[in-house]
Design an enzyme around this catalytic site. Structure first.
Site: not given
Length: 198
Positions: A13, A15, A92, A127
């Protein structure tokens, strides 16, 4: 380390996992690596493990970011970490009903296909619960690296968690570190917060 014990790919991931979470960030100058993240990625690369990024960027769908801004941040992350083997990004919003937005498996499956990686031999690191759920839905394994935005129930539901990315990578590379690891023990692994699923 035997190649048979290495994952086909590790997908991160963005961020809150690779870089400090700045909600809807479109400014490359605000990109800061998470502690230990660059060393963790470099360790995998040094062993020849393909590394990619799977990231929800709903700011595009919400009209808060442009695709050009997302690309600018991507270039900055690649500059800091070295180029990733692939980026799979969902632009999206949460109400779009797409199949790519985590916790749906679309990003993970697309990344595996592009890398020629078997989902069951791929690990997703994130996270929040959406990252873990996307991995599970795709048939991949996962490691949760909690941050202050990670909900207690997400931590409790994660099969494997680590305090930071270097420890997550250590677990990934340990033949007994993750359930379903080839050659390891354990069974085959069969509303998101803001960190990785804005």
């Amino acid at each position: 380390m035997a190649a048979s014990t290495l994952p086909d790919a590790v997908l991160f991931d963005r961020d809150g996992t690779l870089v400090v979470d700045v909600p809807y960030n479109g400014d490359p100058e605000r990109v800061r690596p998470m502690p230990g993240a660059r060393a963790a990625v470099a360790r995998l690369r040094g062993l020849g493990v393909p590394v990619g990024v799977v990231s929800n960027q709903s700011g595009v769908g919400r009209g808060l970011l442009t695709r050009r801004q997302v690309q600018a941040v991507r270039r900055r992350v690649d500059a800091l970490f070295g180029p990733f083997a692939l980026w799979a990004v969902c632009p999206h919003g949460p109400d779009a009903g797409c199949g790519c937005r985590k916790p749906a498996p679309g990003l993970v499956l697309a990344a595996c296909e592009r890398l020629g990686a078997a989902p069951r031999r791929t690990v997703v690191v994130g996270d929040i619960g959406a990252d873990v759920q996307a991995a599970r839905a795709a048939g991949a394994r996962s490691v949760l690296v909690p941050t202050p935005v990670t909900r207690p129930e997400e931590i409790e539901a994660a099969e494997v968690s680590a305090p930071d990315l270097p420890e997550a990578v250590r677990l990934i590379l340990d033949p007994d570190g993750l359930p379903g690891t080839p050659g390891g023990r354990g069974p085959t692994g069969g509303d998101p917060g803001p960190g990785g699923a804005p």
